[in-house]
Write a protein that holds these residues in place. Structure first.
Motif, short mmCIF file in Angstrom:
data_model
loop_
_atom_site.label_atom_id
_atom_site.label_comp_id
_atom_site.label_asym_id
_atom_site.label_seq_id
_atom_site.Cartn_x
_atom_site.Cartn_y
_atom_site.Cartn_z
N ASP A 150 23.30 3.70 51.71
CA ASP A 150 23.70 3.86 53.11
C ASP A 150 24.51 2.67 53.62
O ASP A 150 24.69 2.50 54.83
CB ASP A 150 22.48 4.09 54.01
CG ASP A 150 21.50 2.93 54.01
OD1 ASP A 150 21.56 2.08 53.09
OD2 ASP A 150 20.65 2.85 54.93
N SER B 263 35.14 11.13 47.14
CA SER B 263 35.74 9.80 47.28
C SER B 263 37.25 9.82 47.02
O SER B 263 38.02 9.15 47.68
CB SER B 263 35.07 8.81 46.32
OG SER B 263 33.70 8.67 46.60
N GLU C 278 33.23 -0.28 53.46
CA GLU C 278 33.89 -1.07 54.50
C GLU C 278 32.94 -2.02 55.21
O GLU C 278 33.38 -2.90 55.95
CB GLU C 278 34.54 -0.13 55.53
CG GLU C 278 35.77 0.58 55.02
CD GLU C 278 35.45 1.82 54.18
OE1 GLU C 278 36.39 2.46 53.70
OE2 GLU C 278 34.24 2.13 54.00
N GLU C 279 31.64 -1.85 55.02
CA GLU C 279 30.66 -2.69 55.72
C GLU C 279 29.88 -3.60 54.76
O GLU C 279 28.82 -4.14 55.12
CB GLU C 279 29.71 -1.79 56.52
CG GLU C 279 30.43 -1.00 57.61
CD GLU C 279 29.49 -0.09 58.38
OE1 GLU C 279 28.28 -0.34 58.38
OE2 GLU C 279 29.98 0.88 58.99
N GLN C 280 30.40 -3.79 53.56
CA GLN C 280 29.69 -4.57 52.56
C GLN C 280 30.00 -6.07 52.59
O GLN C 280 29.33 -6.85 51.89
CB GLN C 280 30.02 -4.03 51.15
CG GLN C 280 29.49 -2.64 50.89
CD GLN C 280 29.89 -2.12 49.51
OE1 GLN C 280 30.59 -2.80 48.75
NE2 GLN C 280 29.46 -0.92 49.19
N ILE D 52 37.38 1.23 45.86
CA ILE D 52 35.96 0.94 45.69
C ILE D 52 35.70 0.21 44.38
O ILE D 52 34.85 -0.68 44.30
CB ILE D 52 35.14 2.25 45.75
CG1 ILE D 52 35.22 2.86 47.17
CG2 ILE D 52 33.68 2.01 45.36
CD1 ILE D 52 34.62 4.24 47.29
N ARG E 264 39.85 7.03 47.54
CA ARG E 264 39.13 5.77 47.78
C ARG E 264 38.62 5.13 46.49
O ARG E 264 38.26 3.95 46.48
CB ARG E 264 37.94 6.01 48.71
CG ARG E 264 38.33 6.30 50.13
CD ARG E 264 37.17 6.89 50.93
NE ARG E 264 35.94 6.11 50.79
CZ ARG E 264 35.65 5.02 51.49
NH1 ARG E 264 36.53 4.56 52.40
NH2 ARG E 264 34.51 4.38 51.33
N PRO F 25 28.18 1.57 53.60
CA PRO F 25 29.55 1.97 53.26
C PRO F 25 30.35 0.79 52.72
O PRO F 25 30.09 -0.37 53.05
CB PRO F 25 30.13 2.44 54.61
CG PRO F 25 28.94 2.74 55.46
CD PRO F 25 27.87 1.78 55.03
N GLN G 164 28.43 -0.14 42.86
CA GLN G 164 29.17 0.77 43.72
C GLN G 164 28.91 2.23 43.35
O GLN G 164 28.82 2.57 42.17
CB GLN G 164 30.66 0.48 43.65
CG GLN G 164 31.06 -0.92 44.10
CD GLN G 164 30.82 -1.15 45.59
OE1 GLN G 164 30.70 -0.20 46.36
NE2 GLN G 164 30.77 -2.41 45.99
#
Length: 264
Positions: free
Chosen positions: A130, A160, A134-136, A167, A163, A132, A154
């Motif tokens: 949970d 996906s 972009e928020e890692q 990633i 992306r 994402p 990952q």
């Protein structure tokens, strides 16, 4: 390289596929969890995915949800799991172990404290479904401060698509390919374009490509074994443990058979 990367490199040199199993920390208790880890590794499991019990495991189906619920009722916590990890490392277990968990645990403890606890207890990797991509950054930045910090594994899914290169650009360890939409434990109802999806991941990945979600037996992945570098079994392994009253011989035999077929 940490233990996960070392193991994957060894398997690559041997031209072998990896096999990973998921177990719930503290179920039925922590002593039995330690026993399952040890016997699973002896049977040929390459990496243990240790699930941290959580009250709202959004990526998991009924089997792992129930396992989390029972473990929590038995007193399982993240703090106790860290202590168990310290014990098992002190007892000489050097195999790769990663945490499959939800970000609430990290947030509650605090990113800095969480990373330090992982290092002190010998955690090799983290799967946080949970969190994402972009928020890692906050977690990645803290992990990057230490040479012996766990690596962040990952996940990619059939949706996906564009992306995937982003990633996987700096991904480490292995890439976890979710084989179907929805939650874990739905059986081998793989995405209708599963081969094309896996081939696309394989084409851009610099690290091993592992397939998980819905896998029960080797036959479930037999037609795709030329495309993947290994398989992950979660819900089915939990069922197997439950049905055998946590008989480690039963689970070890399952691992040996699956791993043998995977590399036949």
């Amino acid at each position: 390289m940490n233990r996960i990367e070392t193991r994957m490199k060894t398997l690559e040199e041997r031209n072998e596929k990896a096999f990973i199993t998921y177990i719930t920390a503290g179920l039925p208790n922590y002593e039995k969890t330690k026993e399952i880890i040890k016997t699973s590794m002896e049977a040929g499991c390459d990496v243990i995915e240790l699930g941290i019990p959580f009250s709202d495991p959004v990526a998991d189906g009924p089997v792992i949800q129930d396992a989390s619920f029972r473990a929590i009722n038995n007193g399982a916590t993240l703090a106790k799991t860290f202590e168990m990890m310290k014990e098992i490392r002190a007892e000489g277990v050097e195999q790769a172990i990663l945490f499959m968990m939800y970000y609430n645990h990290v947030y509650h403890l605090g990113v800095e404290n969480f990373v330090k606890a992982c290092i002190e207890s010998g955690v090799d990797g983290l799967i946080i479904p949970d969190l994402p991509f972009e928020e890692q950054d906050e977690l990645k930045n803290e992990l990057s401060k230490y040479d012996n910090a766990p690596i962040l594994i990952q996940l990619v899914a059939p949706v996906s698509k564009q992306r995937i290169p982003m990633i996987l650009e700096n991904a480490r360890g292995f890439v976890y390919c979710v084989s179907q939409m929805g939650v874990t434990g739905n059986g081998a109802n793989f995405h209708k374009e599963i081969r094309e999806y896996l081939e696309n991941v394989k084409a851009v990945s610099k690290i091993p490509v592992m397939m998980g979600f819905g896998i029960r037996t080797y036959e479930d992945v037999e037609s795709l074994v030329d495309t993947i570098d290994g398989a992950i079994v979660g819900s089915h392994f939990i069922k197997l443990l439950d049905e055998s009253a946590y008989d480690c011989k039963v689970s070890a035999d399952y691992i040996r058979e699956f791993k043998s077929k995977l590399n036949d």
